[in-house]
Scaffold this motif. Structure first.
Motif, PDB file in Angstrom:
ATOM      1  N   ASP A 185       0.835  -1.219   0.000  1.00 38.06           N
ATOM      2  CA  ASP A 185       0.000   0.000   0.000  1.00 38.06           C
ATOM      3  C   ASP A 185       0.859   1.254   0.000  1.00 38.06           C
ATOM      4  OD1 ASP A 185      -1.208  -2.244   0.790  1.00 38.06           O
ATOM      5  OD2 ASP A 185      -2.297  -1.390   2.491  1.00 38.06           O
ATOM      6  N   LEU A 186       1.989   1.167   0.713  1.00 35.90           N
ATOM      7  CA  LEU A 186       2.861   2.334   0.795  1.00 35.90           C
ATOM      8  C   LEU A 186       3.318   2.747  -0.599  1.00 35.90           C
ATOM      9  CD1 LEU A 186       5.098   1.411   3.842  1.00 35.90           C
ATOM     10  CD2 LEU A 186       3.282   3.123   3.729  1.00 35.90           C
ATOM     11  N   TYR A 187       3.703   1.754  -1.388  1.00 41.44           N
ATOM     12  CA  TYR A 187       4.172   2.051  -2.744  1.00 41.44           C
ATOM     13  C   TYR A 187       3.040   2.580  -3.593  1.00 41.44           C
ATOM     14  CZ  TYR A 187       8.409  -0.467  -1.590  1.00 41.44           C
ATOM     15  OH  TYR A 187       9.583  -0.863  -1.009  1.00 41.44           O
ATOM     16  N   ARG A 197      10.214   5.808  -9.346  1.00 43.17           N
ATOM     17  CA  ARG A 197      10.789   4.583  -8.789  1.00 43.17           C
ATOM     18  C   ARG A 197      11.937   4.859  -7.819  1.00 43.17           C
ATOM     19  NH1 ARG A 197       8.464   0.446 -11.083  1.00 43.17           N
ATOM     20  NH2 ARG A 197       7.880   0.846 -13.217  1.00 43.17           N
ATOM     21  N   TRP A 198      12.849   5.694  -8.276  1.00 44.49           N
ATOM     22  CA  TRP A 198      14.027   5.994  -7.461  1.00 44.49           C
ATOM     23  C   TRP A 198      13.602   6.652  -6.154  1.00 44.49           C
ATOM     24  CZ3 TRP A 198      18.471   4.915  -5.798  1.00 44.49           C
ATOM     25  CH2 TRP A 198      19.302   5.858  -5.200  1.00 44.49           C
ATOM     26  N   TYR A 199      12.667   7.584  -6.231  1.00 41.66           N
ATOM     27  CA  TYR A 199      12.178   8.278  -5.047  1.00 41.66           C
ATOM     28  C   TYR A 199      11.541   7.286  -4.080  1.00 41.66           C
ATOM     29  CZ  TYR A 199       9.933  11.866  -2.232  1.00 41.66           C
ATOM     30  OH  TYR A 199       9.545  12.664  -1.196  1.00 41.66           O
ATOM     31  N   ARG A 200      10.733   6.363  -4.647  1.00 43.73           N
ATOM     32  CA  ARG A 200      10.077   5.372  -3.796  1.00 43.73           C
ATOM     33  C   ARG A 200      11.112   4.465  -3.121  1.00 43.73           C
ATOM     34  NH1 ARG A 200       6.166   2.599  -7.737  1.00 43.73           N
ATOM     35  NH2 ARG A 200       7.056   4.024  -9.244  1.00 43.73           N
ATOM     36  N   THR A 205      11.622   2.108   0.555  1.00 44.72           N
ATOM     37  CA  THR A 205      12.335   0.841   0.686  1.00 44.72           C
ATOM     38  C   THR A 205      13.500   0.948   1.670  1.00 44.72           C
ATOM     39  OG1 THR A 205      11.828   0.527  -1.643  1.00 44.72           O
ATOM     40  CG2 THR A 205      13.319  -1.055  -0.640  1.00 44.72           C
ATOM     41  N   LEU A 206      14.391   1.912   1.409  1.00 45.18           N
ATOM     42  CA  LEU A 206      15.603   1.990   2.232  1.00 45.18           C
ATOM     43  C   LEU A 206      15.312   2.198   3.718  1.00 45.18           C
ATOM     44  CD1 LEU A 206      18.534   3.756   0.363  1.00 45.18           C
ATOM     45  CD2 LEU A 206      18.302   1.390   1.084  1.00 45.18           C
ATOM     46  N   PRO A 207      14.475   3.197   4.082  1.00 41.53           N
ATOM     47  CA  PRO A 207      14.229   3.391   5.519  1.00 41.53           C
ATOM     48  C   PRO A 207      13.578   2.177   6.168  1.00 41.53           C
ATOM     49  CG  PRO A 207      13.310   5.211   4.238  1.00 41.53           C
ATOM     50  CD  PRO A 207      13.827   4.223   3.264  1.00 41.53           C
ATOM     51  N   LEU A 208      12.624   1.530   5.479  1.00 40.93           N
ATOM     52  CA  LEU A 208      11.950   0.397   6.086  1.00 40.93           C
ATOM     53  C   LEU A 208      12.848  -0.827   6.150  1.00 40.93           C
ATOM     54  CD1 LEU A 208       8.308   0.758   4.795  1.00 40.93           C
ATOM     55  CD2 LEU A 208       9.199   1.098   7.090  1.00 40.93           C
ATOM     56  N   MET A 209      13.888  -0.810   5.338  1.00 42.16           N
ATOM     57  CA  MET A 209      14.786  -1.964   5.373  1.00 42.16           C
ATOM     58  C   MET A 209      15.964  -1.757   6.317  1.00 42.16           C
ATOM     59  SD  MET A 209      14.784  -3.756   1.715  1.00 42.16           S
ATOM     60  CE  MET A 209      16.259  -4.546   2.143  1.00 42.16           C
ATOM     61  N   ALA A 210      15.996  -0.594   6.967  1.00 41.83           N
ATOM     62  CA  ALA A 210      17.140  -0.308   7.847  1.00 41.83           C
ATOM     63  C   ALA A 210      17.405  -1.428   8.857  1.00 41.83           C
ATOM     64  CB  ALA A 210      16.935   1.034   8.549  1.00 41.83           C
ATOM     65  N   PRO A 211      16.372  -1.957   9.546  1.00 41.90           N
ATOM     66  CA  PRO A 211      16.675  -3.024  10.502  1.00 41.90           C
ATOM     67  C   PRO A 211      17.313  -4.233   9.822  1.00 41.90           C
ATOM     68  CG  PRO A 211      14.418  -2.266  10.770  1.00 41.90           C
ATOM     69  CD  PRO A 211      14.948  -1.607   9.542  1.00 41.90           C
ATOM     70  N   ALA A 212      16.769  -4.599   8.661  1.00 42.18           N
ATOM     71  CA  ALA A 212      17.324  -5.761   7.950  1.00 42.18           C
ATOM     72  C   ALA A 212      18.762  -5.493   7.532  1.00 42.18           C
ATOM     73  CB  ALA A 212      16.475  -6.075   6.727  1.00 42.18           C
ATOM     74  N   ILE A 213      19.028  -4.276   7.076  1.00 40.88           N
ATOM     75  CA  ILE A 213      20.382  -3.950   6.626  1.00 40.88           C
ATOM     76  C   ILE A 213      21.353  -3.997   7.797  1.00 40.88           C
ATOM     77  CG2 ILE A 213      21.842  -2.140   5.628  1.00 40.88           C
ATOM     78  CD1 ILE A 213      19.366  -1.234   4.041  1.00 40.88           C
ATOM     79  N   ILE A 214      20.924  -3.452   8.931  1.00 44.22           N
ATOM     80  CA  ILE A 214      21.810  -3.442  10.102  1.00 44.22           C
ATOM     81  C   ILE A 214      22.065  -4.866  10.589  1.00 44.22           C
ATOM     82  CG2 ILE A 214      21.979  -2.759  12.522  1.00 44.22           C
ATOM     83  CD1 ILE A 214      20.495  -0.173  11.670  1.00 44.22           C
TER      84      ILE A 214
ATOM     85  N   ILE B  26       2.017  -0.104 -10.790  1.00 45.25           N
ATOM     86  CA  ILE B  26       3.370   0.017 -10.244  1.00 45.25           C
ATOM     87  C   ILE B  26       4.312  -0.958 -10.938  1.00 45.25           C
ATOM     88  CG2 ILE B  26       4.777  -0.413  -8.200  1.00 45.25           C
ATOM     89  CD1 ILE B  26       2.616   0.717  -6.538  1.00 45.25           C
ATOM     90  N   ASP B  27       3.794  -2.141 -11.195  1.00 45.22           N
ATOM     91  CA  ASP B  27       4.629  -3.152 -11.831  1.00 45.22           C
ATOM     92  C   ASP B  27       4.695  -3.015 -13.342  1.00 45.22           C
ATOM     93  OD1 ASP B  27       5.310  -4.236  -9.463  1.00 45.22           O
ATOM     94  OD2 ASP B  27       3.697  -5.705  -9.447  1.00 45.22           O
ATOM     95  N   HIS B  28       4.072  -1.979 -13.860  1.00 42.49           N
ATOM     96  CA  HIS B  28       4.133  -1.817 -15.312  1.00 42.49           C
ATOM     97  C   HIS B  28       5.409  -1.061 -15.673  1.00 42.49           C
ATOM     98  CE1 HIS B  28       2.699  -1.345 -19.391  1.00 42.49           C
ATOM     99  NE2 HIS B  28       3.168  -0.122 -19.340  1.00 42.49           N
ATOM    100  N   TYR B  29       6.258  -1.722 -16.456  1.00 42.66           N
ATOM    101  CA  TYR B  29       7.530  -1.108 -16.805  1.00 42.66           C
ATOM    102  C   TYR B  29       7.491  -0.603 -18.238  1.00 42.66           C
ATOM    103  CZ  TYR B  29       9.180  -3.691 -12.724  1.00 42.66           C
ATOM    104  OH  TYR B  29       9.345  -4.193 -11.471  1.00 42.66           O
ATOM    105  N   ARG B  30       8.180   0.501 -18.470  1.00 47.07           N
ATOM    106  CA  ARG B  30       8.411   0.916 -19.859  1.00 47.07           C
ATOM    107  C   ARG B  30       9.408  -0.057 -20.488  1.00 47.07           C
ATOM    108  NH1 ARG B  30       8.086   6.783 -18.906  1.00 47.07           N
ATOM    109  NH2 ARG B  30       6.210   6.927 -17.638  1.00 47.07           N
ATOM    110  N   TRP B  31       9.486  -0.042 -21.800  1.00 46.52           N
ATOM    111  CA  TRP B  31      10.362  -1.044 -22.441  1.00 46.52           C
ATOM    112  C   TRP B  31      11.822  -0.878 -22.030  1.00 46.52           C
ATOM    113  CZ3 TRP B  31      14.424   0.381 -25.507  1.00 46.52           C
ATOM    114  CH2 TRP B  31      14.410   1.685 -26.010  1.00 46.52           C
TER     115      TRP B  31
END
Lengths: 292, 304
Positions: A185-187, A197-200, A205-214, B26-31
């Protein structure tokens, strides 16, 4: 509900065999190592108490170098494992056809006997006929053959690359599992708000994965620090000690030269470092679990 | 332990398609994104698989081709000849395989015998002293075999275990206990407590409950632990085998091949052929059980 005393006795009885085993095979040798480190024990010599002489002896320039090298080796290896593992996890998490096959294909280095994977690397690093040197020459990147394991600096990195290769599958799969436990849902919400994508990745992803990464980097740190097989099979600590880490040094002193007392002193120093890692690890995980 | 921290298995595609349309978008990717992902995966897999590919190609090449320059990646006169000759020329290859299986099997049995009751105790009972004991068990993971080698060596010598199978089995077990306890405990914690209570109501003793009620329910978890322990025993603890045993007839595969690898004139194509035969069981296990392995690996680590 159940009789508390009887239950407690039963629980301890269940634990007893495992506790006893570990006491004999791990705890006793640990204490014995500590005790040995104050003696001049060797293969033939009668053991004498020598106080702190072993410790005074090992703290010299060579050993300081070994310690420093161990930390650089461990740090570089763990960092690369985390970066490549995250890269792999992100790729294998993307919804493209064939990804379950790709997941299977990442696992071999983790699951096949470590030594055998290392033999294969040994051949790839071979200066005259190995693949890496061969390809580099073929593409004209180097003039002549490169014997990776024959020079200190290249051997150092060669052992790191092999260590990373062995560690990456586990990190990847672990990160992948952590990534998939993040609520979708967050995504979706972020996507609706127009986040790319990069922003998400960066903000969810990165903040929520902090515990796993540590967690993973601590576990990886300890495993890498203790790494023996890779260096021993590839270089045995050479050339001229350029890949000697603390574990290798301890093994060479204790088993190679049969200087048990001095080897034990080195082992104690390793134990001190490991205990510090352990302490930090438990601290961090407790703080993380307190947050949740 | 909350549901959110449970390892989530690879979601089957069918369920994913049922998701809301946003999710699908979200899972739809451009080529070009698809191309990028595949390129990234290929790069990643090249790093992971290169040694295996190269090792396999080496096992197919005749020696003359192997030691010729310039280097060529593909074999020109490839054959499976090395797979035939290695059985006789890698000394004791059969022996190594049998030893590896034997050692790993015994290690697995001993680990299970020690860990099943312990994991059950850690999963079901909680009172003073149990937390530190669990912590102590997990801490074993952090001490490598190298720091214990000298006293272990003396211990083994005292009990006459040097140069026997026990030299590899006994220390091997100790270092596989922590992950097995961790995994099995996590699994057993998911078994509903009501089962215990129902058994108690029926007048069953604690031991009877464990044997007849819990063990059958925990069987799948125990299977996973058995497999991961077997793989661990098969693959690891090189250092013990190297130090505590110098007899060829007891060597497990990795150390046996290392002794061969360390010699001056290595017949590389046969060594690689031997390596591939040696890792086949592991590869088969990966192929059929990867889902369990992923679950098993992450269940142990994700939970904090």
């Amino acid at each position: 509900m159940l009789d508390a005393r009887a239950t407690r006795i039963f629980a301890w009885l269940l634990l007893a065999p495992a506790i006893l085993y570990v006491l004999i095979i791990v705890a006793y040798p640990l204490v014995a190592t500590f005790q040995l480190s104050f003696t001049d024990a060797s293969l033939r010599r009668v053991t004498n108490w020598v106080g702190t002489r072993n410790y005074e002896r090992i703290f010299n320039a060579t050993f300081a170098e070994v310690i420093l090298r161990t930390f650089v080796w461990t740090f570089c290896s763990v960092l690369l494992k985390m970066v490549i593992g995250m890269y792999g996890a992100v790729l294998l998490n993307s919804a493209v056809p064939g990804r379950s096959l790709f997941r299977i294909l990442t696992m071999p280095p983790w699951i096949v006997p470590m030594a055998i994977g290392i033999f294969m690397w040994g051949w790839m690093y071979n200066g005259q006929f190995g693949m890496i040197s061969g390809l580099l020459q073929r593409f004209g990147l180097t003039d002549g053959p490169v014997a990776f394991l024959a020079y200190g600096s290249t051997a150092f990195w060669a052992t790191i690359v092999t260590d990373v290769w062995i560690g990456v599958p586990m990190v990847t799969i672990y990160f992948l599992a952590a990534m998939q436990s993040i609520p979708r849902d967050l995504y979706e919400a972020a996507w609706t708000d127009g986040a790319g994508r990069w922003y998400r990745f960066r903000r969810i992803t990165l903040p929520l994965m902090a515990p796993a990464i540590i967690t993973m980097s601590m576990l990886s740190l300890i495993a890498t620090f203790n790494s023996f097989d890779i260096i021993w099979i590839l270089t045995q600590g050479g050339p001229s000690g350029q890949t000697t880490t603390m574990i290798i040094d301890t093994y060479q002193t204790a088993i190679g030269s049969k200087r048990y007392g001095e080897g034990a002193a080195r082992a104690v120093v390793i134990c001190i470092f490991l205990s510090l890692f352990c302490l930090a690890y438990f601290r961090v995980t407790r703080r993380l679990s307190a947050q949740h | 332990m909350t549901e959110a921290t449970q390892p989530v298995p690879v979601p089957p595609p069918a369920r994913r398609r049922k998701r809301a349309r946003d999710g699908a978008m979200i899972d739809h990717y451009r080529w070009w994104e698809v191309v990028g992902i595949y390129a990234g995966i290929v790069l990643f897999l090249i790093f992971i698989l290169a040694p295996f590919v190269e090792g396999f190609l080496v096992s197919l090449k005749p020696l003359s081709e192997l030691f010729s320059t310039p280097y060529s990646f593909w074999p020109e006169n490839g054959s499976f000849a090395a797979y035939r000759t290695m059985w006789t020329s890698v000394p004791g290859f059969w022996r190594y395989i049998v030893n590896s299986f034997l050692i790993s099997s015994v290690v697995t049995v001993v680990v299970l015998a020690l860990v099943i009751p312990a994991a059950y105790a850690f999963a079901r009972f909680s009172f003073k002293g149990m937390g530190p004991v669990l912590g102590a068990f997990l801490a074993i993971n952090m001490f490598s075999g190298a720091v214990l080698l000298i006293p272990l060596f003396r211990l083994m010598r005292t009990f006459g275990m040097l140069n026997t199978y026990w030299a590899m089995i006994v220390p091997g077990v100790a270092f596989l206990i922590p992950s097995a306890i961790w995994l099995l405990r996590t699994y057993m914690m998911r078994i509903p407590k009501e089962l215990n209570e129902a058994a108690y109501m029926d007048g069953a003793s604690q031991l009877y409950t464990l044997r007849r009620v819990i063990l059958p329910v925990a069987a799948p978890g125990i299977t996973v632990v058995a497999i991961t322990t077997f793989i661990g025993a098969y693959a690891q603890q090189f250092i013990f085998a190297l130090t505590f045993n110098s007899r060829t007839e007891y060597m497990p595969l990795p150390v046996g091949l290392f002794a061969y690898f360390g010699k001056q004139e290595v017949i590389w194509n046969e060594l690689m052929a031997a390596s591939f035969v040696g890792i086949t069981p592991a590869l088969i296990i990966i192929f059929f059980l990867q889902r369990y392995l992923v679950g098993g690996l992450t269940a142990g680590a994700v939970k904090q």
